[in-house]
Motif scaffolding. Structure first.
Motif, PDB file in Angstrom:
ATOM      1  N   UNK A 214       0.877  -1.033  -0.146  1.00  0.00           N
ATOM      2  CA  UNK A 214      -0.020  -0.021   0.076  1.00  0.00           C
ATOM      3  C   UNK A 214       0.876   1.298  -0.154  1.00  0.00           C
ATOM      4  N   UNK A 215       0.569   2.142  -0.703  1.00  0.00           N
ATOM      5  CA  UNK A 215       1.185   3.267  -0.767  1.00  0.00           C
ATOM      6  C   UNK A 215       0.536   4.508   0.066  1.00  0.00           C
ATOM      7  N   UNK A 216       1.216   5.372   0.715  1.00  0.00           N
ATOM      8  CA  UNK A 216       0.543   6.383   1.430  1.00  0.00           C
ATOM      9  C   UNK A 216       1.224   7.947   1.053  1.00  0.00           C
ATOM     10  N   UNK A 217       0.348   8.695   0.507  1.00  0.00           N
ATOM     11  CA  UNK A 217       0.918   9.958   0.029  1.00  0.00           C
ATOM     12  C   UNK A 217       1.603  10.807   1.149  1.00  0.00           C
ATOM     13  N   UNK A 218       2.686  11.428   0.884  1.00  0.00           N
ATOM     14  CA  UNK A 218       3.257  12.487   1.523  1.00  0.00           C
ATOM     15  C   UNK A 218       3.012  13.867   1.213  1.00  0.00           C
ATOM     16  N   UNK A 219       3.150  15.101   1.944  1.00  0.00           N
ATOM     17  CA  UNK A 219       2.992  16.476   1.666  1.00  0.00           C
ATOM     18  C   UNK A 219       4.271  16.693   0.789  1.00  0.00           C
ATOM     19  N   UNK A 220       5.165  15.882   0.480  1.00  0.00           N
ATOM     20  CA  UNK A 220       6.411  16.135  -0.414  1.00  0.00           C
ATOM     21  C   UNK A 220       6.023  15.663  -1.692  1.00  0.00           C
ATOM     22  N   UNK A 221       6.018  16.707  -2.841  1.00  0.00           N
ATOM     23  CA  UNK A 221       5.634  16.334  -4.189  1.00  0.00           C
ATOM     24  C   UNK A 221       6.182  15.048  -4.694  1.00  0.00           C
ATOM     25  N   UNK A 222       5.367  14.297  -5.143  1.00  0.00           N
ATOM     26  CA  UNK A 222       5.706  12.903  -5.744  1.00  0.00           C
ATOM     27  C   UNK A 222       6.365  11.967  -5.142  1.00  0.00           C
ATOM     28  N   UNK A 223       6.395  12.133  -3.656  1.00  0.00           N
ATOM     29  CA  UNK A 223       7.065  11.264  -2.792  1.00  0.00           C
ATOM     30  C   UNK A 223       5.925  10.361  -1.851  1.00  0.00           C
ATOM     31  N   UNK A 224       6.157   9.106  -1.792  1.00  0.00           N
ATOM     32  CA  UNK A 224       5.071   8.283  -1.104  1.00  0.00           C
ATOM     33  C   UNK A 224       5.839   7.447   0.016  1.00  0.00           C
ATOM     34  N   UNK A 225       5.006   7.299   1.099  1.00  0.00           N
ATOM     35  CA  UNK A 225       5.553   6.042   2.019  1.00  0.00           C
ATOM     36  C   UNK A 225       4.719   4.863   1.604  1.00  0.00           C
ATOM     37  N   UNK A 226       5.259   3.946   2.042  1.00  0.00           N
ATOM     38  CA  UNK A 226       4.713   2.412   1.756  1.00  0.00           C
ATOM     39  C   UNK A 226       4.514   1.597   3.096  1.00  0.00           C
ATOM     40  N   UNK A 227       3.278   1.198   3.186  1.00  0.00           N
ATOM     41  CA  UNK A 227       3.018   0.099   4.403  1.00  0.00           C
ATOM     42  C   UNK A 227       3.964  -1.115   4.123  1.00  0.00           C
ATOM     43  N   UNK A 228       4.668  -1.386   5.166  1.00  0.00           N
ATOM     44  CA  UNK A 228       5.548  -2.714   4.892  1.00  0.00           C
ATOM     45  C   UNK A 228       4.670  -3.906   5.014  1.00  0.00           C
ATOM     46  N   UNK A 229       5.077  -4.925   4.118  1.00  0.00           N
ATOM     47  CA  UNK A 229       4.240  -6.023   4.211  1.00  0.00           C
ATOM     48  C   UNK A 229       4.833  -6.856   5.383  1.00  0.00           C
ATOM     49  N   UNK A 230       5.859  -6.632   6.075  1.00  0.00           N
ATOM     50  CA  UNK A 230       6.351  -7.317   7.441  1.00  0.00           C
ATOM     51  C   UNK A 230       7.552  -6.356   7.848  1.00  0.00           C
ATOM     52  N   UNK A 231       8.011  -6.638   9.100  1.00  0.00           N
ATOM     53  CA  UNK A 231       8.959  -5.852   9.869  1.00  0.00           C
ATOM     54  C   UNK A 231      10.250  -6.383   9.457  1.00  0.00           C
ATOM     55  N   UNK A 232      10.551  -7.025   8.206  1.00  0.00           N
ATOM     56  CA  UNK A 232      11.502  -7.911   7.808  1.00  0.00           C
ATOM     57  C   UNK A 232      12.943  -7.229   7.894  1.00  0.00           C
ATOM     58  N   UNK A 233      13.041  -6.132   7.336  1.00  0.00           N
ATOM     59  CA  UNK A 233      14.198  -5.264   7.259  1.00  0.00           C
ATOM     60  C   UNK A 233      14.625  -4.747   8.678  1.00  0.00           C
ATOM     61  N   UNK A 234      13.587  -4.285   9.312  1.00  0.00           N
ATOM     62  CA  UNK A 234      13.698  -3.800  10.752  1.00  0.00           C
ATOM     63  C   UNK A 234      14.200  -4.660  11.602  1.00  0.00           C
ATOM     64  N   UNK A 235      13.710  -6.050  11.731  1.00  0.00           N
ATOM     65  CA  UNK A 235      14.061  -6.707  12.721  1.00  0.00           C
ATOM     66  C   UNK A 235      15.443  -7.306  12.258  1.00  0.00           C
ATOM     67  N   UNK A 236      15.913  -7.319  11.054  1.00  0.00           N
ATOM     68  CA  UNK A 236      17.397  -7.507  10.665  1.00  0.00           C
ATOM     69  C   UNK A 236      18.161  -6.402  11.157  1.00  0.00           C
ATOM     70  N   UNK A 237      17.802  -5.320  11.227  1.00  0.00           N
ATOM     71  CA  UNK A 237      18.662  -4.061  11.352  1.00  0.00           C
ATOM     72  C   UNK A 237      18.425  -4.110  13.379  1.00  0.00           C
TER      73      UNK A 237
END
Length: 608
Positions: A214-237
């Motif tokens: 899922x994409x979530x718009x930000x107030x910066x033109x053309x830039x979007x957040x994304x809702x992660x499928x899972x915390x995969x990268x964060x848990x590795x970090x």
């Protein structure tokens, strides 16, 4: 403490051992009435309370001719006797006219039911409360459906009025059992094994591979957040950060339609550990499930059996086999090798060409509206394209699917689907194959690290995700023939359903970059933060995620995960209660630099 479901009422079941059990029970029940103005819950009163004045709050479950009503709260039911004397006429009028499902407060005296009028199906069935005073706290208007489990309601109506559906005993039981299991899991991980519960962001950025995000718009033109499928990268970090043991009851998101076992937002028990191998993760999960398993669902035996990916496909035609029944796929190539049937010989001439069948003892099944007495049943699609008239004369009671080319996942899957469909047909005919009270756990291991892309078989994609480490024995093949590399990926299967999946991760930045750039042809710059982190002394690590919704639905034998989620989404991913997703005006979109091109049908819908 576990919640039990008994004869359409909720009761609390507690296990106490030794002296002082009764006192501990009374202490625990008193917690339910802390900080509130009631004296007791509706499921609490017993003959020991006779003579006491009590105050109860709840919903009117049932009312009979102005004589009595049944009051319900989260813990159970209590019968309330409506006074008939003139002095309490106002109380009688109030309660007699109150609609079912109205919220009331009653104060009265506990008494024994008259002899012969006890209800052994109710924990409170020996007593009743004779009302002295009452108050209607909120009257209920006409209901869209009766709040009784045996009343049939469409799922759409249940979801539209979910707050009413939640009052049902079954949903109350499902959600309370879910809460208890999660609490036991936290206890096992944090208190017994030193895990740290860490919340990770749900606003991140798009990353390659896997399901749609899922994409979530930000107030910066053309830039979007994304809702992660899972915390995969964060848990590795977090492992790079030295936390050593992480877990989270994690919300995850996939921009996909719902199925009975999946919806766009779901919950995982997410786990990661440093300095661990595959066997260690498996032992942890077996202990976790055994510790948190509800007592009323029997016991589970550990260790769970294990099966390789190749064995699962060969014997069951799927990587998530239901091992509660037999009917395995069998290779009958040797039997047919002596035949002079040319197309069979052509199929067997391939290096891995085989002819396979499914044996169904005493099988009388219905396939495509045709009744077939069979010792081996195959997918009719194979039969139609593979068998001339020769077959019916040589094997009148059997149907077999030959492979005209080397075995593929598609062929295995077809036979696996046929096995399950045949089981459904046999059980519909009265033959019991799968006991719903039995739980068969299974580890499936040694998956391929990569698979050909469906849309372009000349390219590869990760079978699990791009962070999965290769099998130690196959590491050299990663650089010479990646198609032959097995992975350190493991799935946990329960009764033919995948309830968990994980892997040992790549902790070398060099190897991770090679996989992304050379094998998967992905832009590694998107994952530069992770690649850089792996260069700063990342420990070997691995983890797993259990699908909590799916696991609980299997435990309570629910037909859908929507029956164990408080506010689920529909098949199309919609919230039917709040009518989401919804339209947003151009003025509201302006800060996000977004303009919507409205199709004509949507323009008309928006106007109305």
């Amino acid at each position: 403490m576990y919640w039990g479901y008994r004869e359409s009422f909720l009761c609390i079941r507690l296990s106490f051992v030794g002296v002082g059990a009764e006192q501990r029970l009374l202490t625990l029940l008193s917690y339910f009435n802390s900080f509130v103005t009631r004296t007791n819950t509706c499921g609490e009163l017993r003959s020991a309370h006779v003579g006491q004045e009590v105050t109860l709050y709840g919903w009117i479950q049932y009312q009979r001719q102005g004589l009595f009503l049944v009051l319900r709260d989260f813990q159970g039911l209590t019968q309330i006797i409506i006074p008939q004397d003139e002095a309490h006429s106002h109380v009688k009028k109030l309660l007699s006219n109150a609609p079912v499902e109205s919220v009331v407060r009653v104060t009265g005296t506990v008494s024994l039911r008259p002899p012969g009028q006890e209800n052994p199906k109710m924990p409170t069935g020996d007593i009743e409360v004779k009302v002295e005073t009452a108050e209607i706290l909120n009257s209920c208007k006409k209901l869209p459906f009766e709040i009784k489990d045996f009343i049939k309601k469409t799922e759409a109506l249940r979801m539209q009025y979910r707050y009413l559906d939640l009052r049902s005993f079954q949903l109350q039981y499902n959600l309370r059992l879910r809460s208890q299991i999660v609490m036991r899991m936290r206890e096992y991980l944090c208190n017994l094994h030193g895990f740290v519960d860490v919340e990770t962001p749900t606003l991140f950025k798009r990353t390659p591979g896997g399901a749609k995000e899922f994409l979530v718009p930000s107030r910066e033109a053309g830039k979007f957040y994304s809702l992660p499928q899972s915390p995969q990268q964060f848990k590795q970090l977090l492992m790079v950060g030295g936390l050593d043991r992480y877990f989270q009851v994690a919300r995850c998101y996939r921009d996909e339609g719902s199925r009975p076992d999946r919806q766009p937002e779901f919950t995982q028990i997410d786990i990661e550990m440093s300095f661990v191998d595959q066997a260690g993760i498996q032992r942890l999960i077996e202990g976790l499930l055994q510790y948190s398993w509800p007592e009323e669902r029997g016991s589970i035996t550990t260790p769970f059996p294990s099966m390789t990916y190749e064995e699962a496909l060969a014997d069951y035609g799927t990587d998530k086999p239901d091992t509660r029944f037999g009917m395995k796929i069998v290779d009958i190539s040797d039997f047919l090798r002596r035949s002079d049937i040319q197309f069979v010989q052509n199929a067997l001439s391939y290096p891995r060409g085989t002819v396979k069948a499914i044996c169904i003892p005493q099988g009388v099944v219905m396939l495509r509206q045709e009744c077939i007495t069979t010792d081996a049943v195959c997918d009719t699609t194979f039969m139609e394209h593979s068998f001339p008239g020769w077959y019916s004369s040589n094997f009148p009671d059997s149907k077999i699917a030959p492979s005209h080319s080397p075995p593929s996942l598609l062929q295995c899957s077809a036979l696996g689907s046929l096995r399950l469909e045949s089981a459904d047909l046999l059980e519909a005919a009265g033959l019991v194959l799968r006991n719903p009270t039995v739980f068969h756990f299974l580890w499936v291991v040694d998956f391929p690290l990569f698979l050909p892309k469906e849309e372009n078989p000349t390219e590869l994609e990760s079978a699990h995700h791009p962070f999965t480490a290769p099998h130690p024995s196959d590491t050299s093949l990663l650089y010479s023939d990646p198609t032959k590399v097995r992975s350190q990926h493991y799935d946990l299967v329960l009764n033919g359903n995948e309830v968990g999946g994980g892997s040992i991760r790549i902790h070398s930045a060099e190897q991770q970059r090679f996989v992304l750039e050379k094998v998967l042809k992905e832009d590694s710059e998107v994952l530069s933060h992770l690649l850089e982190a792996l260069e700063f002394g990342a420990p070997p690590h691995g983890g797993i995620a259990l699908g909590l919704d799916r696991l609980i639905s299997l435990i309570v034998d629910a037909p859908s995960i929507r029956d164990v989620i408080a506010f689920p989404k529909s098949f199309k991913g919609r919230d039917l209660m709040g009518n989401a997703p919804d339209y947003v005006t151009p003025e509201e979109l302006e800060p996000y630099h977004i303009q919507v091109s409205w199709p004509l049908a949507e323009k008309e819908a928006k106007k109305t």
